[in-house]
Design a protein around this motif. Structure first.
Motif, PDB file in Angstrom:
ATOM      1  N   UNK A 157       0.986  -1.136   0.101  1.00 40.71           N
ATOM      2  CA  UNK A 157       0.016  -0.010  -0.001  1.00 40.71           C
ATOM      3  C   UNK A 157       0.965   1.237  -0.170  1.00 40.71           C
ATOM      4  N   UNK A 158       0.493   2.221  -0.772  1.00 42.69           N
ATOM      5  CA  UNK A 158       1.371   3.491  -0.846  1.00 42.69           C
ATOM      6  C   UNK A 158       0.841   4.352   0.191  1.00 42.69           C
ATOM      7  N   UNK A 159       1.996   4.953   1.008  1.00 44.59           N
ATOM      8  CA  UNK A 159       1.907   5.928   1.900  1.00 44.59           C
ATOM      9  C   UNK A 159       1.493   7.173   1.248  1.00 44.59           C
ATOM     10  N   UNK A 160       0.312   7.560   1.424  1.00 46.93           N
ATOM     11  CA  UNK A 160      -0.347   8.803   0.597  1.00 46.93           C
ATOM     12  C   UNK A 160       0.727  10.079   1.125  1.00 46.93           C
ATOM     13  N   UNK A 161       1.009  10.238   2.199  1.00 46.80           N
ATOM     14  CA  UNK A 161       1.874  11.445   2.710  1.00 46.80           C
ATOM     15  C   UNK A 161       3.133  11.382   2.286  1.00 46.80           C
ATOM     16  N   UNK A 162       3.781  10.355   2.190  1.00 49.58           N
ATOM     17  CA  UNK A 162       5.169  10.170   1.351  1.00 49.58           C
ATOM     18  C   UNK A 162       4.938  10.419  -0.115  1.00 49.58           C
ATOM     19  N   UNK A 163       3.875   9.853  -0.709  1.00 51.05           N
ATOM     20  CA  UNK A 163       3.671  10.058  -2.131  1.00 51.05           C
ATOM     21  C   UNK A 163       3.675  11.366  -2.453  1.00 51.05           C
ATOM     22  N   UNK A 164       2.958  12.174  -1.546  1.00 49.45           N
ATOM     23  CA  UNK A 164       2.751  13.500  -1.846  1.00 49.45           C
ATOM     24  C   UNK A 164       4.176  14.262  -1.777  1.00 49.45           C
ATOM     25  N   UNK A 165       4.895  13.971  -0.659  1.00 50.56           N
ATOM     26  CA  UNK A 165       6.447  14.528  -0.774  1.00 50.56           C
ATOM     27  C   UNK A 165       7.063  14.305  -1.953  1.00 50.56           C
ATOM     28  N   UNK A 166       6.886  13.013  -2.434  1.00 52.62           N
ATOM     29  CA  UNK A 166       7.832  12.787  -3.824  1.00 52.62           C
ATOM     30  C   UNK A 166       7.214  13.598  -5.014  1.00 52.62           C
ATOM     31  N   UNK A 167       5.816  13.743  -4.920  1.00 52.14           N
ATOM     32  CA  UNK A 167       5.206  14.558  -5.972  1.00 52.14           C
ATOM     33  C   UNK A 167       5.706  16.021  -6.041  1.00 52.14           C
ATOM     34  N   UNK A 168       5.906  16.555  -4.755  1.00 48.79           N
ATOM     35  CA  UNK A 168       6.222  17.885  -4.567  1.00 48.79           C
ATOM     36  C   UNK A 168       7.749  18.239  -5.264  1.00 48.79           C
ATOM     37  N   UNK A 169       8.518  16.881  -4.812  1.00 51.83           N
ATOM     38  CA  UNK A 169       9.952  16.754  -5.217  1.00 51.83           C
ATOM     39  C   UNK A 169       9.870  16.984  -6.739  1.00 51.83           C
ATOM     40  N   UNK A 170       9.365  16.237  -7.308  1.00 56.57           N
ATOM     41  CA  UNK A 170       9.156  16.008  -8.912  1.00 56.57           C
ATOM     42  C   UNK A 170       9.034  17.533  -9.453  1.00 56.57           C
ATOM     43  N   UNK A 171       7.834  18.132  -8.700  1.00 55.57           N
ATOM     44  CA  UNK A 171       7.426  19.453  -9.195  1.00 55.57           C
ATOM     45  C   UNK A 171       8.357  20.525  -8.986  1.00 55.57           C
ATOM     46  N   UNK A 172       9.371  20.295  -7.843  1.00 57.06           N
ATOM     47  CA  UNK A 172      10.248  21.384  -7.744  1.00 57.06           C
ATOM     48  C   UNK A 172      11.353  21.154  -8.604  1.00 57.06           C
ATOM     49  N   UNK A 173      11.755  19.793  -8.938  1.00 58.74           N
ATOM     50  CA  UNK A 173      13.040  19.628  -9.740  1.00 58.74           C
ATOM     51  C   UNK A 173      12.630  19.958 -11.111  1.00 58.74           C
ATOM     52  N   UNK A 174      11.617  19.864 -11.646  1.00 62.16           N
ATOM     53  CA  UNK A 174      11.015  20.450 -13.008  1.00 62.16           C
ATOM     54  C   UNK A 174      10.747  22.005 -12.857  1.00 62.16           C
ATOM     55  N   UNK A 175      10.585  22.527 -11.924  1.00 57.92           N
ATOM     56  CA  UNK A 175      10.081  23.929 -11.752  1.00 57.92           C
ATOM     57  C   UNK A 175       8.580  24.021 -12.076  1.00 57.92           C
ATOM     58  N   UNK A 176       7.746  23.222 -11.680  1.00 62.86           N
ATOM     59  CA  UNK A 176       6.505  23.269 -12.291  1.00 62.86           C
ATOM     60  C   UNK A 176       5.483  23.659 -11.014  1.00 62.86           C
ATOM     61  N   UNK A 177       4.468  24.400 -11.371  1.00 63.18           N
ATOM     62  CA  UNK A 177       3.346  24.417 -10.347  1.00 63.18           C
ATOM     63  C   UNK A 177       2.536  23.449 -10.134  1.00 63.18           C
TER      64      UNK A 177
END
Length: 136
Positions: free
Chosen positions: A1-21
């Motif tokens: 099962x995916x930990x939603x809170x940790x998944x969200x942190x990884x989403x933020x990391x992807x968005x920051x890396x690619x400089x996307x809102x």
């Protein structure tokens, strides 16, 4: 099962890396902006379709890292082994044919089945738990 809170942190990391809102990230993976908002707020959990859209839109995202946080981001390619691996493949196996570029070959390959069917996606699963998807 995916930990939603940790998944969200990884989403933020992807968005920051690619400089996307959040809005531009949603546009990039072709989902509604509310979907991103609901995921980032913890209201919703990610669907398989959502996860696959991220992996398809961002080749530097490893599926295993996105789901479990194990592995690396951005994806690290081992280019030192690539020529050796290519020689081994070409020496021991016949070359793969590109069935997507020639519809006549697709029809011939599918002659035993329903010729109205069309190959849309081929997925290769590797022993290390990773995979590659090729879409028409």
């Amino acid at each position: 099962m995916v930990n939603t809170e940790d998944f969200t942190k990884r989403l933020h990391k992807i968005m920051e890396y690619h400089e996307l809102s959040a809005a531009s990230f949603a546009d990039k993976i072709d989902v509604g902006r509310s979907s991103i908002s609901h995921l980032l707020s913890g209201r919703n959990k990610p669907s398989l379709d959502f996860v696959m859209k991220i992996v398809s839109a961002f080749p530097d995202v490893e599926l295993y890292w996105l789901l479990n946080g194990k592995g690396s981001f951005p994806k690290k390619e081992d280019n030192a082994l690539a020529p050796v691996a290519q020689k081994q493949v070409s020496a021991s196996q016949p070359q793969a044919r590109d069935l997507f570029s020639n519809s006549d070959e697709v029809a011939t390959a599918m002659a035993a089945g329903d010729s109205r069917k069309e190959i849309r996606r081929i997925v290769l699963f590797y022993s290390d738990g990773t995979f590659e998807a090729f879409e028409n």
